[in-house]
Design an enzyme around this catalytic site. Sequence first.
Site, mmCIF file in Angstrom:
data_model
loop_
_atom_site.group_PDB
_atom_site.id
_atom_site.type_symbol
_atom_site.label_atom_id
_atom_site.label_comp_id
_atom_site.label_asym_id
_atom_site.label_seq_id
_atom_site.Cartn_x
_atom_site.Cartn_y
_atom_site.Cartn_z
ATOM 1 N N GLU A 109 -23.027 14.273 7.464
ATOM 2 C CA GLU A 109 -22.629 13.957 5.943
ATOM 3 C C GLU A 109 -23.538 14.950 5.127
ATOM 4 O O GLU A 109 -23.552 14.647 3.711
ATOM 5 C CB GLU A 109 -22.632 12.481 5.597
ATOM 6 C CG GLU A 109 -21.635 11.636 6.630
ATOM 7 C CD GLU A 109 -20.283 12.143 6.223
ATOM 8 O OE1 GLU A 109 -19.779 13.014 5.862
ATOM 9 O OE2 GLU A 109 -19.567 11.300 7.068
ATOM 10 N N HIS B 58 -25.515 6.126 2.434
ATOM 11 C CA HIS B 58 -24.091 5.914 2.803
ATOM 12 C C HIS B 58 -24.330 4.823 3.886
ATOM 13 O O HIS B 58 -25.146 4.749 4.695
ATOM 14 C CB HIS B 58 -23.753 7.275 3.333
ATOM 15 C CG HIS B 58 -22.399 7.005 4.215
ATOM 16 N ND1 HIS B 58 -21.203 6.479 3.758
ATOM 17 C CD2 HIS B 58 -21.907 7.007 5.389
ATOM 18 C CE1 HIS B 58 -20.506 6.281 4.718
ATOM 19 N NE2 HIS B 58 -20.758 6.714 5.599
ATOM 20 N N HIS C 243 -21.570 1.459 6.196
ATOM 21 C CA HIS C 243 -20.258 0.742 6.157
ATOM 22 C C HIS C 243 -20.107 -0.499 6.019
ATOM 23 O O HIS C 243 -19.689 -1.342 7.112
ATOM 24 C CB HIS C 243 -19.814 1.176 7.647
ATOM 25 C CG HIS C 243 -20.081 2.712 7.971
ATOM 26 N ND1 HIS C 243 -20.058 3.200 9.374
ATOM 27 C CD2 HIS C 243 -19.900 3.511 7.327
ATOM 28 C CE1 HIS C 243 -19.992 4.627 9.190
ATOM 29 N NE2 HIS C 243 -20.027 4.974 8.094
ATOM 30 N N GLU D 89 -23.352 -10.972 -12.160
ATOM 31 C CA GLU D 89 -24.321 -9.854 -12.507
ATOM 32 C C GLU D 89 -23.340 -8.472 -12.180
ATOM 33 O O GLU D 89 -24.373 -7.459 -12.397
ATOM 34 C CB GLU D 89 -25.229 -10.202 -11.489
ATOM 35 C CG GLU D 89 -24.984 -9.932 -10.086
ATOM 36 C CD GLU D 89 -26.193 -9.965 -9.019
ATOM 37 O OE1 GLU D 89 -27.221 -9.490 -9.655
ATOM 38 O OE2 GLU D 89 -25.952 -10.369 -7.859
ATOM 39 N N HIS E 291 -13.491 3.625 5.203
ATOM 40 C CA HIS E 291 -14.847 4.250 5.759
ATOM 41 C C HIS E 291 -15.986 3.667 5.148
ATOM 42 O O HIS E 291 -16.905 3.017 6.120
ATOM 43 C CB HIS E 291 -14.885 5.743 5.597
ATOM 44 C CG HIS E 291 -15.777 6.411 6.121
ATOM 45 N ND1 HIS E 291 -15.884 7.802 6.846
ATOM 46 C CD2 HIS E 291 -17.071 6.050 6.112
ATOM 47 C CE1 HIS E 291 -17.029 7.918 7.204
ATOM 48 N NE2 HIS E 291 -17.935 6.954 7.160
HETATM 49 P P1 13P Z 1 -24.108 10.637 11.295
HETATM 50 O O1 13P Z 1 -24.416 10.075 12.433
HETATM 51 O O2 13P Z 1 -23.727 12.279 11.476
HETATM 52 O O3 13P Z 1 -24.992 10.554 10.159
HETATM 53 O O4 13P Z 1 -22.521 10.003 10.481
HETATM 54 C C1 13P Z 1 -22.543 8.586 10.604
HETATM 55 C C2 13P Z 1 -21.504 8.214 9.679
HETATM 56 O O5 13P Z 1 -21.529 7.479 9.008
HETATM 57 C C3 13P Z 1 -20.409 9.405 9.164
HETATM 58 O O6 13P Z 1 -19.879 9.132 8.103
HETATM 59 ZN ZN ZN Z 2 -19.865 6.974 7.584
#
Ligand code: 13P
Ligand code: ZN
Length: 271
Positions: A116, A139, A141, A169, A210
Site C-alpha cells: 500500500e 492502515h 482492518h 466523544e 477492507h
Molecule cells: P501489506 O502486507 O503489503 O502491507 O498489505 C496488507 C494490507 O493490509 C493490504 O491492504
Molecule cells: Zn489492508
Amino acid sequence: MNHILEAPFVREMCHITANMYRMGWDERNGGNISWILEETAVTQYLDPNEVLRTLPLSFDASALAGRYLIVTGTGRYFRNVERCPQENMGVIRIAQDGRSYDILWGFEHGGKPTSELPTHLMNHIARLRVDPQHRIVMHCHPANILAMTYVHDLDDRAFTKTLWRMSTECIVVFPEGISVLPWMVCGTNEIGEATAEKIRDTRIVLWAAHGIFGTGRDMDEVFGLIETVEKAAEIYMKIGGREIRQSITDAELAALCKEFGLTPREGYLDL
Ligand code: 13P
Ligand code: ZN
C-alpha cells in the site's frame, strides 16, 4: 553512531504494532504504517550515504523528495514486528525526482515496504498540503467498522452522522467527519489517488469491505482516531436491527461543538 534498535522511532513502531495486533485490527499481515521522520532523528542512527537498495515508484512522489520514512514490510505480521524489527519494517528515503526510493535500514532477507506504499505516500502528500505537521499514515482492518460498510449507506455524510450519534466523544474527536470509498482493488495507484482525494478533507478514510486509513501528527492522535471510530462502529453493530428509541440530536451535537470550540463539517448538521 547509536544503535538503531534503540531509536525512539523504532521503539514506537514496535509498541504501536504490538498494540494494534492486540486490538485485533491486524490479522496475519493485515495493516501497514508509514511515519515521516526528521532527518536529524534518522542520522543519529544511520549513515544517510549507505544505501542498501533502491526500488522504483510507479508515480511521482517528488513532493516528498528527500523525506525519510519508517514503513512496515509487505507480507509481514504486526505480531512479529517487536521481536524482529529489522525483518518486518525499514527506513526509506524518497529520491529527488520522486520516481524511486532508497532503503537505508531493515527489510532484511529480501523484504520490501508495504504493497500500500502508493496510498501511503499519496496520503502523506495530500495531508502535508493541509497540515504541515502531519506525519503518520496508519492502515488496519478493525472488524466492526468493516462490518458496518456492508450494512450502512456508504455516503460520507450519512456514515459520519451515524458514527457521531453512536458516542458523545465522536464529533469531538473527528469534527471534520470521515470519508468512505466503495470497494476497489487494493495496492494500486488508483485506490491511492481516490484515497488521497478524500483524505484532504478528513483524517480518516474507510475502504468498504477492507479497512480503515487514519492520519495525523503523532501515534496517539492516529491510534486514538481509529480507536474512536471502531468503538462507535462496535456500538452500531451491537444495536444491530433493534429499534433506536433515543439518540444524540443534531442540536445536541452542535452544543457539544460549541462547548469544545470545534467546527463540525459544514452542511452535516441539520439545525
Ligand atoms: P501489506 O502486507 O503489503 O502491507 O498489505 C496488507 C494490507 O493490509 C493490504 O491492504
Ligand atoms: Zn489492508
